[in-house]
Design a protein around this motif. Structure first.
Motif, PDB file in Angstrom:
ATOM      1  N   ALA A 211       0.839  -1.201   0.000  1.00 56.93           N
ATOM      2  CA  ALA A 211       0.000   0.000   0.000  1.00 56.93           C
ATOM      3  C   ALA A 211       0.871   1.247   0.000  1.00 56.93           C
ATOM      4  O   ALA A 211       2.001   1.238   0.507  1.00 56.93           O
ATOM      5  CB  ALA A 211      -0.915  -0.006   1.228  1.00 56.93           C
ATOM      6  N   SER A 212       0.347   2.318  -0.567  1.00 53.17           N
ATOM      7  CA  SER A 212       1.084   3.580  -0.604  1.00 53.17           C
ATOM      8  C   SER A 212       1.301   4.109   0.808  1.00 53.17           C
ATOM      9  O   SER A 212       0.607   3.719   1.761  1.00 53.17           O
ATOM     10  CB  SER A 212       0.311   4.619  -1.427  1.00 53.17           C
ATOM     11  N   ILE A 213       2.244   5.022   0.951  1.00 54.27           N
ATOM     12  CA  ILE A 213       2.512   5.629   2.258  1.00 54.27           C
ATOM     13  C   ILE A 213       1.271   6.378   2.741  1.00 54.27           C
ATOM     14  O   ILE A 213       0.912   6.314   3.924  1.00 54.27           O
ATOM     15  CB  ILE A 213       3.706   6.592   2.172  1.00 54.27           C
ATOM     16  N   LYS A 214       0.609   7.091   1.857  1.00 51.62           N
ATOM     17  CA  LYS A 214      -0.604   7.822   2.224  1.00 51.62           C
ATOM     18  C   LYS A 214      -1.650   6.884   2.790  1.00 51.62           C
ATOM     19  O   LYS A 214      -2.286   7.192   3.815  1.00 51.62           O
ATOM     20  CB  LYS A 214      -1.151   8.551   0.989  1.00 51.62           C
ATOM     21  N   LYS A 215      -1.837   5.731   2.150  1.00 52.11           N
ATOM     22  CA  LYS A 215      -2.828   4.761   2.615  1.00 52.11           C
ATOM     23  C   LYS A 215      -2.442   4.171   3.968  1.00 52.11           C
ATOM     24  O   LYS A 215      -3.293   3.920   4.829  1.00 52.11           O
ATOM     25  CB  LYS A 215      -2.987   3.651   1.574  1.00 52.11           C
ATOM     26  N   ARG A 216      -1.159   3.944   4.172  1.00 52.97           N
ATOM     27  CA  ARG A 216      -0.731   3.363   5.446  1.00 52.97           C
ATOM     28  C   ARG A 216      -0.928   4.340   6.594  1.00 52.97           C
ATOM     29  O   ARG A 216      -1.386   3.964   7.673  1.00 52.97           O
ATOM     30  CB  ARG A 216       0.737   2.921   5.347  1.00 52.97           C
ATOM     31  N   LEU A 217      -0.569   5.603   6.381  1.00 54.90           N
ATOM     32  CA  LEU A 217      -0.777   6.603   7.417  1.00 54.90           C
ATOM     33  C   LEU A 217      -2.270   6.793   7.689  1.00 54.90           C
ATOM     34  O   LEU A 217      -2.684   6.963   8.848  1.00 54.90           O
ATOM     35  CB  LEU A 217      -0.131   7.924   7.014  1.00 54.90           C
ATOM     36  N   GLU A 218      -3.055   6.756   6.647  1.00 57.29           N
ATOM     37  CA  GLU A 218      -4.508   6.839   6.805  1.00 57.29           C
ATOM     38  C   GLU A 218      -5.017   5.674   7.646  1.00 57.29           C
ATOM     39  O   GLU A 218      -5.898   5.836   8.500  1.00 57.29           O
ATOM     40  CB  GLU A 218      -5.182   6.817   5.433  1.00 57.29           C
ATOM     41  N   THR A 219      -4.442   4.489   7.433  1.00 59.17           N
ATOM     42  CA  THR A 219      -4.842   3.304   8.192  1.00 59.17           C
ATOM     43  C   THR A 219      -4.486   3.445   9.665  1.00 59.17           C
ATOM     44  O   THR A 219      -5.276   3.089  10.547  1.00 59.17           O
ATOM     45  CB  THR A 219      -4.171   2.052   7.602  1.00 59.17           C
TER      46      THR A 219
END
Length: 358
Positions: A211-219
């Protein structure tokens, strides 16, 4: 089509490598690869294959004293994420595959994982202790979207009120927020989200199918807002690649609700040394020598150190600098935060044969 010396996108390892247990070995010659490139042919089929397996046991006792877990459970062997540095690559050789491209394109699916976990719980002598999904390969790798074994395992953990940990770098975990939230209400779960870099270009090279970094931080944020304790693993720290990001990574983790952070210094054990070096010379040829030299400086002059207690953190000047940055980041951004031990007491009330008491 990948020609000799060209970086192949979409996979971490750049080629198949010899399995140390195989009696016979083969190699793909450079002139054959160049011929295929000229003709527009594929030298091999890199489409991911899912292979059903039915093991006899599913929970592994972790003997290593420095990995932070006592028991692990892996729904899948091999991992399509393709992280080039992954220590789990070596384990694929025990299944008859190689640690290179086979590891990320030949995925073993443990179809009977749930039944084996329930059988494990039913042992009369069993005492509850946290079990981590997964100690080896990612339980939320792309295969999970289809097979949903991890979700059914989480439902089983909740059924018996058994503590469980999760290690992942995939936003797919958000799909199971409903059951994870219920586990968190009982202090039965901790999530470890791996975030290696804040630079998307670096992420795509190091971990091509994650997953992208943005998606991981969102998670991290969504889990934290749901009351789920989240630890961010800034791991591995690779000198010359992401070592300059330690403090920004910890700040980003804290800003999105993480309660703690952990880290390791990369070590290239077994077949991974050759895989990583081959990848580095095609993906980052301008700094390959520098990176390899700095990694060796963290491990007594070698790319790997197997000494318990030292292998995960490294030694020497570079390792000391990394440790100091992590400690500074914790003090600056995570002061007053922490994660409580999971509750192991509820299992006895919900284990087989005990429901008649209520």
């Amino acid at each position: 089509m990948q020609a000799e010396g060209e970086h192949s996108k979409g996979r971490g390892a750049q080629k198949n490598i010899a399995n140390r247990f195989d009696k016979h070995q083969h190699e793909t010659r450079a002139d054959f690869l160049n011929y295929c490139a000229q003709e527009g042919d594929e030298p091999q089929n890199l489409k991911t294959l899912f292979i059903d397996t039915f093991p006899k046991s599913i929970v592994n006792k972790v003997e290593s004293p420095d990995v932070g877990m006592g028991f692990s459970l892996n729904p899948y062997q091999g991992c399509e994420h393709g992280c080039v540095y992954c220590y789990a690559r070596n384990s694929h050789e025990y299944w008859g595959y190689d640690a290179g491209l086979d590891f990320e394109s030949r995925i073993l699916v443990k179809r009977n994982a749930v039944q084996l976990l329930e059988a494990y719980f039913m042992r009369k002598s069993y005492k509850a202790a946290p079990i981590v999904l997964s100690g080896n390969t990612d339980c939320y790798q792309p295969a999970e979207k289809e097979f949903q074994i991890t979700r059914r395992l989480l439902e089983t953990f909740y059924k018996y009120r058994h503590p469980v940990g999760i290690i992942t770098k995939n936003a797919l975990i958000q799909r199971d927020l409903d059951i994870i939230r219920e586990l968190a209400k009982c202090n039965l779960i901790q999530v470890n989200m791996s975030i290696t870099s804040l630079e998307e270009k670096t992420r795509r090279l190091l971990e091509p199918r994650t997953a992208s970094i943005k998606k991981r931080l969102e998670t991290v944020k969504k889990l934290s807002e749901a009351g789920v304790p989240v630890n961010v693993m800034t791991a591995p720290i690779i000198p010359g690649i992401n070592s300059h990001e330690v403090l920004p990574l910890i700040k980003a983790a804290a800003d999105h609700g993480a309660r703690s952070v952990g880290y390791t210094v990369v070590r290239l054990n077994g077949a991974i040394g050759g895989i990583f070096e081959d990848w580095l010379k095609t993906a980052m040829p301008d700094r390959a020598d520098k990176v390899l030299n700095q990694i060796a400086a963290c491990h007594e002059g070698n790319l790997n150190d197997s000494q318990f207690g030292r292998r995960m953190r490294g030694s020497g000047e570079f390792a000391t600098q990394i440790k100091a940055q992590v400690e500074l980041g914790r003090k600056k951004y995570l002061k007053g935060r922490g994660i409580d031990p999971l509750d192991c007491s509820l299992f006895e009330k919900y284990r087989p044969g005990q429901l008649s008491l209520f």
